[in-house]
Design a protein around this motif. Structure first.
Motif, PDB file in Angstrom:
ATOM      1  N   THR A 103       1.174   4.945   1.281  1.00  0.00           N
ATOM      2  CA  THR A 103       0.549   5.796   2.285  1.00  0.00           C
ATOM      3  C   THR A 103       1.288   7.109   2.513  1.00  0.00           C
ATOM      4  O   THR A 103       0.724   8.023   3.098  1.00  0.00           O
ATOM      5  N   PRO A 141       0.849  -1.196   0.000  1.00  0.00           N
ATOM      6  CA  PRO A 141       0.000   0.000   0.000  1.00  0.00           C
ATOM      7  C   PRO A 141       0.884   1.247   0.000  1.00  0.00           C
ATOM      8  O   PRO A 141       1.975   1.244   0.583  1.00  0.00           O
ATOM      9  N   LYS A 199      -7.041   5.231  -0.960  1.00  0.00           N
ATOM     10  CA  LYS A 199      -6.091   4.118  -0.846  1.00  0.00           C
ATOM     11  C   LYS A 199      -5.383   3.957  -2.173  1.00  0.00           C
ATOM     12  O   LYS A 199      -5.948   4.244  -3.230  1.00  0.00           O
TER      13      LYS A 199
END
Length: 173
Positions: A89, A87, A148
């Motif tokens: 971030t 991911p 996201k």
């Protein structure tokens, strides 16, 4: 002010990770059966090789033994990198993903799959792949519009050298 065990461990271990030329991306303490597992995820702009992982693992293990930050019970230490479908971030994650295909979940509920061409402080310049023979299009995406984002694995991606060779063959014909 209460701090969690993960926060205390981060304060203790992050300087060691940084001294090894890496970033501490994630730290988690989990219970697996009767054992506890301390998972530490590290990375850098150039990636982390096995030797770096081994060096930082030894340094973290020594520090943990010296301070007894994990208490007296048995635990396993696992040190690794974020993995292929990490991911995104933080800004540095997007900067490291330049050239990669990413799936974005947008704040308006939409979804977008695009290649990151460039990242700056405000957002991203993207190339959205064309569908059914259409050409790819450029798009600007602000970080504020992203809920996201996750890097996608590409099994048959052509690198830039292969693309340029194909383009040269087409021009010669």
């Amino acid at each position: 002010m209460s701090t969690t065990q993960s926060e205390r461990l981060r304060e203790l271990l992050e300087p060691l990770v940084i001294s090894q030329g890496l970033d501490l991306e994630e730290i988690a303490v989990d219970s697996v059966g009767r054992k506890r597992v301390l998972r530490v995820v590290v990375d850098s702009d150039t990636g982390a090789d096995l030797d770096q992982i081994a060096d930082v693992s030894r340094a973290l293990s020594a520090k943990l033994d010296e301070t007894e930050a994990m208490g007296e019970g048995a635990y396993d230490l696992e040190v690794g990198t974020p993995g292929a479908e990490r991911p995104l971030t933080e800004y540095r994650h997007y900067a490291r993903a330049v050239g990669r295909l990413v799936r974005f979940q947008l704040g308006d509920g939409g979804e977008l799959v695009a290649r990151i061409l460039e990242a700056d402080a405000e957002g991203l310049d993207l190339e959205v792949p064309g569908v059914k023979g259409r050409k790819a299009t450029a798009r600007r995406l602000a970080f504020a519009d992203v809920d996201k984002a996750r890097v996608q694995v590409e099994f048959n991606r052509k690198d830039s050298n292969e693309k340029s060779i194909e383009n040269e063959k087409e021009e010669e014909a």
